[in-house]
Design a protein around this motif. Structure first.
Motif, PDB file in Angstrom:
ATOM      1  N   ASP A 198      41.999  67.761   5.998  1.00  0.00           N
ATOM      2  CA  ASP A 198      41.945  68.658   6.968  1.00  0.00           C
ATOM      3  C   ASP A 198      40.680  68.185   7.982  1.00  0.00           C
ATOM      4  O   ASP A 198      40.549  68.942   9.141  1.00  0.00           O
ATOM      5  CB  ASP A 198      41.122  70.002   6.481  1.00  0.00           C
ATOM      6  N   ILE A 199      40.622  66.941   7.966  1.00  0.00           N
ATOM      7  CA  ILE A 199      39.620  66.320   8.866  1.00  0.00           C
ATOM      8  C   ILE A 199      40.397  65.107   9.604  1.00  0.00           C
ATOM      9  O   ILE A 199      40.733  64.021   8.669  1.00  0.00           O
ATOM     10  CB  ILE A 199      38.235  66.059   8.490  1.00  0.00           C
ATOM     11  N   SER A 200      40.439  64.974  10.726  1.00  0.00           N
ATOM     12  CA  SER A 200      40.814  63.715  11.605  1.00  0.00           C
ATOM     13  C   SER A 200      39.932  63.209  12.113  1.00  0.00           C
ATOM     14  O   SER A 200      39.091  63.622  12.789  1.00  0.00           O
ATOM     15  CB  SER A 200      42.044  64.221  12.556  1.00  0.00           C
ATOM     16  N   ILE A 201      39.547  61.779  11.791  1.00  0.00           N
ATOM     17  CA  ILE A 201      38.491  60.849  12.351  1.00  0.00           C
ATOM     18  C   ILE A 201      39.176  59.844  13.453  1.00  0.00           C
ATOM     19  O   ILE A 201      40.307  59.209  12.970  1.00  0.00           O
ATOM     20  CB  ILE A 201      37.632  60.301  11.429  1.00  0.00           C
ATOM     21  N   LEU A 202      38.151  59.563  14.370  1.00  0.00           N
ATOM     22  CA  LEU A 202      38.440  58.462  15.124  1.00  0.00           C
ATOM     23  C   LEU A 202      37.528  57.407  14.947  1.00  0.00           C
ATOM     24  O   LEU A 202      36.278  57.587  15.051  1.00  0.00           O
ATOM     25  CB  LEU A 202      38.590  58.786  16.759  1.00  0.00           C
ATOM     26  N   LEU A 203      37.862  55.958  14.471  1.00  0.00           N
ATOM     27  CA  LEU A 203      36.569  54.960  14.307  1.00  0.00           C
ATOM     28  C   LEU A 203      36.636  54.158  15.291  1.00  0.00           C
ATOM     29  O   LEU A 203      37.592  53.406  15.806  1.00  0.00           O
ATOM     30  CB  LEU A 203      37.173  54.233  12.876  1.00  0.00           C
ATOM     31  N   GLU A 204      35.807  54.119  16.114  1.00  0.00           N
ATOM     32  CA  GLU A 204      35.442  53.098  17.067  1.00  0.00           C
ATOM     33  C   GLU A 204      34.515  51.837  16.843  1.00  0.00           C
ATOM     34  O   GLU A 204      33.394  52.360  16.250  1.00  0.00           O
ATOM     35  CB  GLU A 204      35.060  53.910  18.384  1.00  0.00           C
ATOM     36  N   PHE A 205      34.624  50.761  17.187  1.00  0.00           N
ATOM     37  CA  PHE A 205      33.927  49.666  16.810  1.00  0.00           C
ATOM     38  C   PHE A 205      32.941  49.712  18.189  1.00  0.00           C
ATOM     39  O   PHE A 205      33.471  49.601  19.183  1.00  0.00           O
ATOM     40  CB  PHE A 205      34.817  48.337  16.540  1.00  0.00           C
ATOM     41  N   ILE A 206      31.496  49.441  17.741  1.00  0.00           N
ATOM     42  CA  ILE A 206      30.673  49.119  18.637  1.00  0.00           C
ATOM     43  C   ILE A 206      30.101  47.609  18.670  1.00  0.00           C
ATOM     44  O   ILE A 206      29.237  47.643  19.592  1.00  0.00           O
ATOM     45  CB  ILE A 206      29.490  50.336  18.549  1.00  0.00           C
TER      46      ILE A 206
END
Length: 293
Positions: A198-206
């Protein structure tokens, strides 16, 4: 040739002259006129058939009406805009109906969830759900481009043989058994997302600090998981996918908050609120640092 205009006007003139010369020959003149009319009609019909190239008054055959088309005129419609080659396993995006080679669009979706042609969002987390093979278009391409299908089959055969793998056999359509009773309707897409994800995540590299060693970039930055998953689970996922060194530490940040490993994704979304959500995605930033000794 076609009957002349002067010939078509001579008939009424001769008919009037015959009537004025002798009324007794009226019947003979009528018969002669009728014969002349029949002959002229037959001549006109014969000329029309000769003009259109038929003997029975029918239209030309399909072969006579076919027009040769240069392949260059159709090339823009059968080329993949990613690899610039002819479609192989033509695959269409259901959201915008743009078509690409299957391998090209699947590889593209490793790094993006947008159509490479119109930039529309295909799917927030699983763009591969919204693509379909276009077998009719692929058949057209194989018929238009000479020897394309044979070359592709040979390349596939050589690819598997060089690696000692079994060459896959073409799929044979299976007959559908007749159903009994009322026909069942298939509703919705073939692909269904389990409700527990039920959770959609967006992983952004910093970024990464010096000394973190070599690592593989993350191929897919869109992930759909359960809300009960913790930040610790996300860290393990990143370590495995990026092949990180054990001495490398992964920090996860959401907004301005450095997250702890025990926190669940559902908790984070509730605590931080809408500022952590972008287009329905929970945005998490991750960085790599060297663990202190």
């Amino acid at each position: 040739g076609a009957p002349s205009c002067s010939g078509s006007r001579s008939l009424p003139f001769e008919f009037e002259r015959g009537r004025s010369e002798s009324s007794g020959d009226e019947d003979d003149d009528d018969e002669d006129d009728e014969e002349e009319e029949v002959e002229e009609e037959e001549e006109m019909e014969g000329d029309s058939r000769a003009r259109f190239g038929t003997d029975d008054g029918e239209l030309d055959s399909d072969d006579d009406r076919e027009r040769m088309i240069n392949l260059a005129e159709l090339t823009p419609y059968i080329l993949c805009s990613i690899c610039k080659g002819y479609f192989i396993d033509a695959t269409t995006i259901t959201e915008c109906l743009h078509t690409f080679c299957k391998s090209c669009i699947v590889r593209h979706f490793y790094y993006s969830n947008r159509c490479p042609k119109c930039n529309i969002v295909v799917h927030q987390t699983q763009p591969l759900y919204n693509i379909r093979l276009d077998r009719q278009l692929q058949d057209i391409v194989y018929k238009l481009v000479v020897n394309l299908e044979e070359r592709e089959k040979k390349q596939m055969h050589d690819f598997y043989k060089e690696r000692g793998l079994e060459v896959p056999k073409p799929a044979v359509p299976q007959p559908v058994p007749p159903s009994r009773g009322r026909p069942r309707k298939v509703l919705g897409s073939v692909f269904r997302i389990p409700p527990e994800l039920d959770i959609s995540i967006l992983l952004e590299f910093i970024g990464a600090n010096e000394g973190t060693g070599n690592f593989k970039p993350l191929e897919k930055k869109f992930v759909r998981v359960s809300g009960e998953a913790t930040i610790g689970h996300v860290v393990k996922f990143l370590r495995r996918k990026m092949d990180l060194d054990p001495a490398c530490q992964v920090d996860i940040i959401c907004g301005d908050h450095l997250l702890e490993h025990y926190q669940t994704l559902r908790e984070i979304r509730q605590i931080i609120g809408e500022s952590a959500v972008q287009d329905g995605l929970l945005v998490l930033h991750y960085g790599l640092v060297v663990s202190p000794l």
